[in-house]
Enzyme design. Structure first.
Site, mmCIF file in Angstrom:
data_model
loop_
_atom_site.group_PDB
_atom_site.id
_atom_site.type_symbol
_atom_site.label_atom_id
_atom_site.label_comp_id
_atom_site.label_asym_id
_atom_site.label_seq_id
_atom_site.Cartn_x
_atom_site.Cartn_y
_atom_site.Cartn_z
ATOM 1 N N GLU A 44 58.218 58.841 70.185
ATOM 2 C CA GLU A 44 57.560 57.339 70.177
ATOM 3 C C GLU A 44 57.776 56.774 68.889
ATOM 4 O OE1 GLU A 44 53.021 56.092 70.856
ATOM 5 O OE2 GLU A 44 53.708 57.396 69.300
ATOM 6 N N ASP B 58 54.842 62.364 69.328
ATOM 7 C CA ASP B 58 53.789 61.386 69.029
ATOM 8 C C ASP B 58 54.179 60.694 67.421
ATOM 9 O OD1 ASP B 58 51.590 59.848 69.518
ATOM 10 O OD2 ASP B 58 50.875 60.665 67.889
#
Length: 759
Positions: A704, A679
């Site tokens: 990400e 993330d």
């Protein structure tokens, strides 16, 4: 109103010249040197210096002083001085000043103005943003462009920085004025004060200043924000009550607001103007020097030590001598210099004599030849002692201790001196070329940043850089050692076999996101997903991405707190293991969603800031980056973009990386994850990701790197190469150990689909 010391968030040590009596450097709350001691310095701690070469001087280096003995006026002849050194002195000084906050009506009831100012010299910046009606938590947003004062600069997508300046000649305060319309949907203005010269930040007790402009009202009429009848702000700021309030960063508030959806509306209120001044204290660094030279008196064979400094006032030398390298303090026999007293039979204290014109002071000391060293510290007052890197100054009194025997022998060997001179000359020449290249690069960078730039000038600079680079490379080739061919072959054969990077998979994976933003609401998502495993496998999916497994302040899982607590809104640890085993049974790989960029704290520090962690990884504020003003971290600066809703973790800390690698390995072994979905990877350097992946060797990993596309006047640009390149740069920083979501293509397709719908 009580006086408040507003401490900075980020101690920084960059230099800046100010108009004080001494040369000064602004420094907020320095903590790397402490000059305050409770008693006279007699501890056996010394500052060691490198051995010095002999110095030949052609004129006198001592100043006119009152003679300590008859030898004080002995002239300096060439070759007499065998030690000479100038040492930096640093001390802190508190400067008191004021900052003010004012809210006043503008042209009419609809137009108001917020002003913030400071009267301490410096380059002050207001780092500010706004909160809109309906916003949850403590996140900032950028204000409308018409609200931004001239000279404002956007900071990413969440804040504005506006320089403070004097609005008229003779003004005491540097200030900035922010005009706003009360009819807008802006609910509050948030700010901190930043010193551009040091990078330090000013808050109140570690919290952002917040000026509410309206009330928040729910549909049922219950007030959930701050009313217009503001209560007193507790603490020393007492009377700063009506408009300046601290931001509410309660973690329970974040959790409640994120789990409920409330429609908010704005109710116009009559604002009340105010003006308040806050006393602030700022510490500066004052830099001085002390110079010491040592010579032998040929008539008496005594050692003459001349000490001078640019310090002014009553400067006392607390001194003694030693006989050998043990550096044990002794008091020499009389006579002593004038204005000398004996301190507790352990040391001597001599008042330095002011120089002519008042620019510093000096004194000449005479020491018998039996002593090998001179020890001292400088005393300005009972609480201020100036030392050398927290140690006593040590000055060698014999020429043999200044010049090692090996150096003398090398000077006598034919050819050695010439070789040394040639080597120094070559080094200096190379350093000069490198400096020229750097200067040219700096000039070129500055030239590019100008709006009006000459292509001819850029081309000329680039040609010069190429020439200098070629010359530097030529020097390197002529000085670099030559390796035999056989040695090169041996080195080539000794290289370990290339290892395939972990995390890249086979290239044929089909990934299924095994949850959505609402999946947590059932409270048993793991069990619901387990029932779909066979169906998902039959559809051709080979990898499934599970939601974040850790305890989290937000129900979706992206505000983790205790990393080893795997009871989340999706289920408990046993249910997680069950769903992982089920997907393994049907031949699918499992990706764990790990949030490594930030972590929510368990406890507040002494300033009320949430940056102390609990659980098994009970880190303190050293684990938090230092350049996010919201969380007062004591770590290093962030290696990426900050996520301002939670403390950003400093991955440059060895203990942090060690703990994260252990946690990831534990997840691999205990839960059975095959890889990772990483993330918010734009928040920290890709090199740290490489370290984590090499430690855990995942089958597949994807980052990400979510970033905004390029837009012009609200329309998406056709060329998004720069956006895609930023993602590629992150993959390269991770050395190709992980892939990344193609956010660029996703954004383009999303924009196209919206355009089609509008058509």
């Amino acid at each position: 109103m009580s006086t408040v010391t507003i401490r900075p968030l980020l101690p920084s040590y960059r230099r800046a010249n100010l108009n004080f009596r001494d040369r000064t450097n602004i420094l907020l709350k320095p903590n790397y040197i402490n000059y305050s001691i409770k008693s006279a310095p007699n501890a056996r701690r010394f500052c060691s210096f490198k051995k010095l070469q002999k110095i030949t001087v052609s004129s006198s280096t001592s100043t006119s002083t009152s003679p300590a003995t008859s030898t004080d006026t002995t002239p300096v002849r060439p070759g007499d001085v065998f030690f000479k050194e100038t040492f930096p002195l640093k001390r802190t000084h508190a400067v008191e000043g004021k900052m003010f906050v004012r809210l006043q009506k503008g042209k009419d009831e609809k137009n108001w103005q917020l002003s913030v100012g400071c009267n301490i010299p410096g380059k002050w910046i207001l780092h500010w943003g706004v909160s809109f009606v309906g916003d949850n938590g403590s996140e900032w947003d950028q204000p409308p462009k018409k609200m931004r004062p001239p000279g404002s600069v956007s900071i990413k997508d969440y804040a504005i920085e506006t320089p403070l300046k004097k609005l008229a000649e003779g003004d005491v305060f540097d200030q900035v004025n922010i005009d706003f319309d009360t009819r807008s949907d802006i609910a509050a203005i948030n700010f901190v004060l930043k010193d551009e010269e040091t990078g330090a930040w000013y808050q109140h007790r570690g919290r952002d200043f917040k000026v509410p402009l309206v009330d928040y009202l729910q549909h049922d009429g219950n007030v959930i924000g701050t009313k217009s009848t503001f209560g007193l702000w507790p603490g020393a700021l007492g009377q700063l009550s009506k408009m300046i309030l601290k931001a509410d960063t309660s973690q329970s508030g974040i959790q409640d607001s994120s789990s409920e959806s409330c429609e908010l509306k704005q109710e116009n209120k009559h604002l009340e103007g105010f003006y308040e001044e806050l006393p602030i204290v700022k510490e500066i660094i004052i830099e001085n020097t002390v110079s010491v030279s040592v010579r032998k008196c040929p008539e008496t064979a005594k050692t003459l030590l001349n000490l001078e400094t640019d310090l002014t006032g009553d400067v006392v030398v607390h001194w003694g001598v030693c006989r050998d390298d043990s550096k044990n303090w002794e008091i020499p026999a009389e006579p002593y210099p004038p204005e000398t007293i004996v301190f507790k039979n352990k040391a001597l204290r001599t008042l330095l004599q002011p120089k002519e014109g008042g620019k510093g002071c000096s004194r000449l000391f005479t020491v018998d030849e039996e002593f090998a060293g001179f020890l001292f510290v400088l005393k300005l007052n009972e609480n201020t002692w100036l030392k050398c890197m927290e140690n006593d100054f040590y000055i060698p009194l014999t020429s043999s201790s200044c010049l090692p025997a090996e150096s003398v022998q090398e000077m006598l060997i034919p050819g050695k001196a010439e070789e040394a001179t040639q080597e120094v000359s070559q080094t200096a020449y190379t350093a000069g070329i490198i400096k020229e290249i750097r200067n040219l690069v700096s000039d070129f960078s500055s030239d590019i940043s100008r709006k009006t730039k000459s292509k001819e000038a850029q081309k000329s600079i680039l040609l010069e850089i190429e020439k200098l680079a070629a010359e530097a490379y030529s020097i390197f080739r002529t000085t670099a050692p030559t390796f035999f061919e056989e040695a090169a072959v041996e080195l080539e054969e000794s290289k370990p076999p290339a290892k395939i990077s972990p995390g890249t998979g086979t290239g044929f994976e089909i990934l299924c996101q095994g949850f959505n933003w609402e999946s947590h609401k059932s409270g048993r998502w793991y069990m619901e997903l387990k029932e779909k495993a066979t169906e998902l496998s039959s559809l051709g999916f080979s990898v499934i991405w599970l939601p974040p497994p850790t305890e989290s302040v937000s129900p979706e899982g992206y505000m983790p707190r205790d990393l080893y607590n795997l009871s989340s809104r999706y289920g408990n640890i046993d249910e997680l293991k069950d769903v992982v085993n089920k997907f393994h049974d049907v031949g699918m790989k499992i990706l764990g969603d790990v949030v490594l960029n930030h972590r929510c704290a368990h406890y507040q520090n002494q300033n009320g800031v949430w940056n102390i962690f609990g659980g098994r990884l009970n880190w303190d504020d050293r684990a938090v980056v230092a350049d996010d003003p919201h969380f007062q971290g004591r770590g290093n600066k962030s290696s990426g973009d900050n996520f301002h809703a939670a403390p950003n973790i400093d991955h440059s800390q060895d203990f942090v990386r060690k703990d994260i690698k252990e946690w990831l390995c534990w997840l691999r072994n205990e839960i059975g994850y095959d890889g990772w979905r990483l993330d918010f990877v734009r928040g920290f350097w890709g090199g740290y990701v490489k370290d984590y992946l090499e430690a855990t060797e995942p089958y597949f990993a994807v980052g990400e790197y979510w970033d905004s596309l390029s837009y012009t006047y609200g329309e998406m640009d056709h060329n998004q190469d720069a956006h895609r390149q930023r993602i590629i740069d992150w993959i390269n920083a991770a050395s190709g150990t992980a892939g990344a979501f193609d956010v660029t293509t996703k954004g383009i397709l999303h924009s196209v689909s919206i355009s089609v719908l509008h058509v």
